[in-house]
Motif scaffolding. Structure first.
Motif, PDB file in Angstrom:
ATOM      1  N   MET A  63       0.843  -1.194   0.000  1.00  0.00           N
ATOM      2  CA  MET A  63       0.000   0.000   0.000  1.00  0.00           C
ATOM      3  C   MET A  63       0.880   1.247   0.000  1.00  0.00           C
ATOM      4  N   ASN A  64       0.481   2.243  -0.813  1.00  0.00           N
ATOM      5  CA  ASN A  64       1.189   3.515  -0.809  1.00  0.00           C
ATOM      6  C   ASN A  64       0.185   4.648  -0.894  1.00  0.00           C
ATOM      7  N   LEU A  65       0.671   5.873  -0.832  1.00  0.00           N
ATOM      8  CA  LEU A  65      -0.207   7.042  -0.793  1.00  0.00           C
ATOM      9  C   LEU A  65      -1.084   7.114  -2.030  1.00  0.00           C
ATOM     10  N   HIS A  66      -0.509   6.844  -3.195  1.00  0.00           N
ATOM     11  CA  HIS A  66      -1.266   6.932  -4.440  1.00  0.00           C
ATOM     12  C   HIS A  66      -2.398   5.904  -4.474  1.00  0.00           C
ATOM     13  N   LYS A  67      -2.109   4.650  -4.098  1.00  0.00           N
ATOM     14  CA  LYS A  67      -3.145   3.613  -4.096  1.00  0.00           C
ATOM     15  C   LYS A  67      -4.238   3.938  -3.080  1.00  0.00           C
ATOM     16  N   TRP A  68      -3.805   4.451  -1.945  1.00  0.00           N
ATOM     17  CA  TRP A  68      -4.732   4.751  -0.856  1.00  0.00           C
ATOM     18  C   TRP A  68      -5.742   5.808  -1.275  1.00  0.00           C
ATOM     19  N   VAL A  69      -5.282   6.807  -2.032  1.00  0.00           N
ATOM     20  CA  VAL A  69      -6.180   7.868  -2.493  1.00  0.00           C
ATOM     21  C   VAL A  69      -7.013   7.392  -3.678  1.00  0.00           C
ATOM     22  N   SER A  70      -6.369   6.708  -4.630  1.00  0.00           N
ATOM     23  CA  SER A  70      -7.068   6.349  -5.864  1.00  0.00           C
ATOM     24  C   SER A  70      -8.207   5.372  -5.629  1.00  0.00           C
ATOM     25  N   ARG A  71      -8.100   4.541  -4.598  1.00  0.00           N
ATOM     26  CA  ARG A  71      -9.178   3.572  -4.367  1.00  0.00           C
ATOM     27  C   ARG A  71     -10.454   4.255  -3.866  1.00  0.00           C
ATOM     28  N   CYS A  72     -10.335   5.480  -3.365  1.00  0.00           N
ATOM     29  CA  CYS A  72     -11.512   6.224  -2.897  1.00  0.00           C
ATOM     30  C   CYS A  72     -11.939   7.309  -3.871  1.00  0.00           C
ATOM     31  N   PHE A  73     -11.244   7.399  -4.992  1.00  0.00           N
ATOM     32  CA  PHE A  73     -11.513   8.487  -5.930  1.00  0.00           C
ATOM     33  C   PHE A  73     -12.494   8.031  -7.002  1.00  0.00           C
TER      34      PHE A  73
END
Length: 789
Positions: free
Chosen positions: A682-692
């Motif tokens: 898990m990284n910052l980009h994945k963490w945000v993109s999954r909720c976008f």
């Protein structure tokens, strides 16, 4: 056709698309694994017929969305339900209790909710699953309380993981009934109250994670009864009282984290009996007294020994100068921090031999004597031992040590002085010719930047910074420290002092001078002699962006508010993008910053953003990169470095674009890319993109929810989504598919004008679509559709 198929293994491939409903014809299927692929869509309801005999279902590590289908509970023989690391959502159904044969439930890293603000109903329903050994549901959106019925879960339960949720209040003492638990994790929640003494009944417990909550009270002495405990983390709570002596009974403990609490009293000498300890962190408490020698020589302390920010006193234990056998056992020690205490005595010379030591902090104590010069001390900054009035040595900011007295004055007069005089004369002649050669070379290879003659003396630097007092320390740069100060004419300045003992720091100074001269960035003057290299800049009054995002440190998102509103963050993002555009495309010589992050963005009096710290930047003319990029080390800070740098080491402007994307997402979420929540892929980009874009309010900084969004919720939320969209443009890792800073500046200008009502709201979507089509950034067509507003 496949009605007799019993086992289907398709995991660890690159499969895409959705699960075919026709698999429901495989009525004899017992084991199905499609984990670790790129499958998406909802889990088909038709997949689970009443006649199916499924026992094992593995679907983790994909992009499945939607809810758990109710038809799944037709699988009455199901033993392993493993659905982690997807985008599943909705309420975890209580029908899970109908799966009486269930042994393992794994739902971590999804978007499930509990369905109740007062309890976790699905947890109560699992009481019916008497064979259950594992419940792994961390990193979801569970709220409410842990029900007292948790004590009636399966007596076979070994793993209970509910960490990184929003569970409130204290956890019930009934957890003590789960006597076969080996792992209990409730860290990063909103728990309050005291840790129940019933925890001592979990005799098989090996790992206990209760950190990052709001727990209070004392550490239960009953924890000392957990003979198999190897990891105990209670850090970042409000726990008070003494460290119980019973912790010395934990003979298997390897990692003990009690930092950032309100602990008082002394460090128990009995901790020295925990011979397997590899990491001990007692920092940021209120401990007093001396460091027990028994603790100082723990033979397996390999990774961390942190006593920072307590009230410890007395001399450093003599045992910290270990005999050779003990020294050999400490050869992997990387972090030793005794700062901000009241320690006295000398710095042991044997610390020079700890070659793996990367961080040593002895500052703000009462140490005395000469600072060692060799070994690890060659790599240290002087700030590792400042604010110790009795220390001396050949370091800037420390007084020189007194010369040793000779036993025989006659010997000095008759032998040493004549020999010394002759050597001095010879050295002067040699140095004269070397200096002439040096001056000629220096004038060709590196011209000074145009700031006029040197305007300050070292004495003025000392006076301006109160002797480089730690109270005036602004931040730590790549190769030095930055202090604030006031020159004799009243000018407020920032003084960047380089660590001259570091070879790369010396090169960094030359590189930064070269870049500052070429890009016409504002600087007052410099100071350079054999012992000190310093750059003097005008003081930017509001400090760094990092300070505004995390006003009380990296964990401020747990409490302290960030007072940057949406329009301020948008303006800062645009300022930084314009600065990078100038360096990349409009400067006489192209500059690649290589270390773009919030701590290297300074905010002026009107909150205008300025780039700083060009110590590792690179100059480029055409395809030629300056000689300093030919090192074998990664350029930049962990978490912000473009992935391709780890392969080729060749820096490009697209690497800066990658760092900008990470910084932009960090500004919106107030989560550092190196945060403890980003583990196991898990990284910052994945963490945000999954909720976008639909559930983006689950990851953005909550200050937005209490600030801008209340004024005009739809308008602000739409702007926020668009700003995050810019950060997600480069969904692929390929540098060629990333936009340039020219593209980013253009689109941010339109977004800001749209938010302020100057431009049409549709202009942003038109420009974004044009960028996606022209540069093929943002992934495939399905991904591109998610950027529609």
């Amino acid at each position: 056709m496949l009605s007799q198929l019993r086992v289907l293994y398709l995991h660890l491939n690159h499969l895409t698309g959705e699960i075919a409903s026709s698999l429901s014809n495989c009525t004899s299927l017992e084991i199905m694994s499609v984990a670790e692929n790129h499958l998406s869509g909802e889990i088909p309801t038709k997949l689970f017929s009443k006649t199916i005999h499924l026992t094992n279902l593995y679907m983790g590590g994909n992009n499945f969305s939607g809810r758990i289908p109710v038809s799944l509970f037709n699988c009455s023989q199901l033993q392993f339900l493993v659905l982690p690391n997807n985008q599943l959502s909705g309420i975890v159904p209580t029908e899970l209790g109908n799966l009486r044969a269930l042994r393992a439930l794994s739902l971590w890293s999804n978007q499930f909710v509990s369905g109740s603000t007062t309890s976790l109903p699905f947890l109560t329903a699992l009481i019916n699953c008497s064979f259950l050994t594992q419940i792994d549901c961390d990193d979801n959106h569970f709220t409410g309380l842990i029900p007292s019925s948790v004590g009636h879960l399966s007596t076979h339960l070994e793993i209970l993981n509910l960490g990184y949720n929003r569970i409130r209040r204290e956890f019930p003492p009934q957890i003590g009934y789960l006597t076969n638990l080996t792992l209990l994790s409730l860290n990063i929640n909103l728990l309050t109250g005291v840790i129940p003494s019933a925890i001592g009944k979990l005799q098989r417990l090996e790992r206990l994670f209760l950190g990052f909550n709001n727990s209070q009270g004392n550490i239960p002495t009953e924890i000392g009864q957990l003979k198999n405990l190897g990891v105990l983390s209670l850090s970042h709570n409000n726990i008070s009282g003494k460290i119980p002596d019973s912790l010395s009974y934990l003979q298997q403990i390897r990692y003990l984290y009690l930092d950032t609490n309100e602990l008082t009293g002394t460090i128990p000498s009995g901790l020295g009996d925990c011979r397997k300890l590899e990491a001990l962190d007692l920092s940021s408490n209120k401990l007093h007294g001396r460091i027990p020698p028994q603790v100082a020589v723990l033979p397996n302390l390999l990774f961390r020994f942190n006593l920072f920010s307590n009230f410890l006193e007395g001399p450093l234990p003599a045992e910290l100068s270990p005999i050779p056998d003990s020294l050999e056992k400490l050869k992997n020690l990387k972090d030793l921090d005794f700062s901000s205490n009241n320690l006295s005595g000398r710095i042991p010379l044997t610390l020079e031999k700890l070659t793996a030591l990367q961080h040593l902090n002895l500052s703000i104590n009462q140490l005395s004597g000469e600072v060692p010069k060799h070994g690890v001390f060659k790599k240290l900054y002087v700030t590792s031992f400042t604010r110790n009035l009795g220390l001396c040595g050949p370091w800037v900011m420390l007084p020189p040590c007194a010369a040793p007295k000779h036993q025989s004055l006659r010997y000095l007069q008759t032998v040493l002085i004549p020999i010394g005089t002759g050597v001095f004369v010879i050295c002067c002649v040699v140095m004269f010719f070397m200096w002439r050669c040096y001056c000629k070379t220096r004038s060709v290879t590196l011209k000074p930047f145009e700031v006029g003659p040197q305007k300050v003396s070292f004495q003025e630097l000392l006076a301006a910074t109160d002797g480089f007092n730690e109270a005036n320390l602004l931040r730590v740069g790549s190769f030095g420290k930055v202090f604030k100060g006031v020159l004799q004419d009243g000018t407020m300045v920032a003084i960047k002092v380089l660590n001259i003992l570091d070879e790369y720091a010396r090169k960094s100074f030359d590189r930064e001078c070269n870049i500052l001269r070429r890009v016409r960035l504002k600087i007052i003057t410099s100071y350079l002699d054999l012992d000190v290299k310093a750059l003097i800049f005008p003081l930017v009054p509001n400090g760094s962006l990092d300070i505004f995002l995390y006003p009380a440190g990296e964990q401020s998102s747990q409490g302290q508010l960030c007072h940057l509103d949406l329009i301020q963050r948008l303006s800062i993002a645009l300022d930084v993008a314009q600065g990078m555009e100038y360096l990349h495309h409009r400067c006489f010589v192209q500059v690649i910053h290589c270390d773009l992050k919030p701590s290297n963005v300074l905010l002026g009096e009107d909150m205008t953003a300025f780039l700083t710290d060009f110590g590792i930047s690179s100059l480029s003319l055409g395809n030629s990169i300056d000689s300093y990029t030919s090192t074998h080390t990664l350029k930049g800070s962990i978490g912000y470095i473009a992935p391709e740098y780890g392969v080729s080491g060749h820096v490009t402007t697209k690497g800066d674009v990658y760092s900008y994307r990470i910084m932009l997402l960090e500004m919106m979420t107030r989560k550092k890319p190196t945060g403890s929540i980003f583990i196991e892929g898990m990284n910052l980009h994945k963490w945000v993109s999954r909720c976008f874009p639909n559930t983006i309010d689950d990851v953005v900084d909550r200050n937005f929810l209490s600030g801008d969004l209340n004024n005009d919720e739809n308008k602000a939320l739409n702007c926020l989504k668009k700003l995050i969209c810019v950060g997600l443009l480069c969904t692929k890792e390929s540098p060629e598919e990333r936009p340039s800073m020219i593209d980013i500046v253009k689109i941010l200008h339109i977004l800001k004008d749209s938010f302020l009502g100057v431009a049409s709201a549709t202009t942003f979507q038109i420009e974004l679509s044009s960028l996606l089509n022209s540069r093929n950034v943002g992934g495939n067509d399905d991904e591109s559709q998610s950027f529609s507003f």
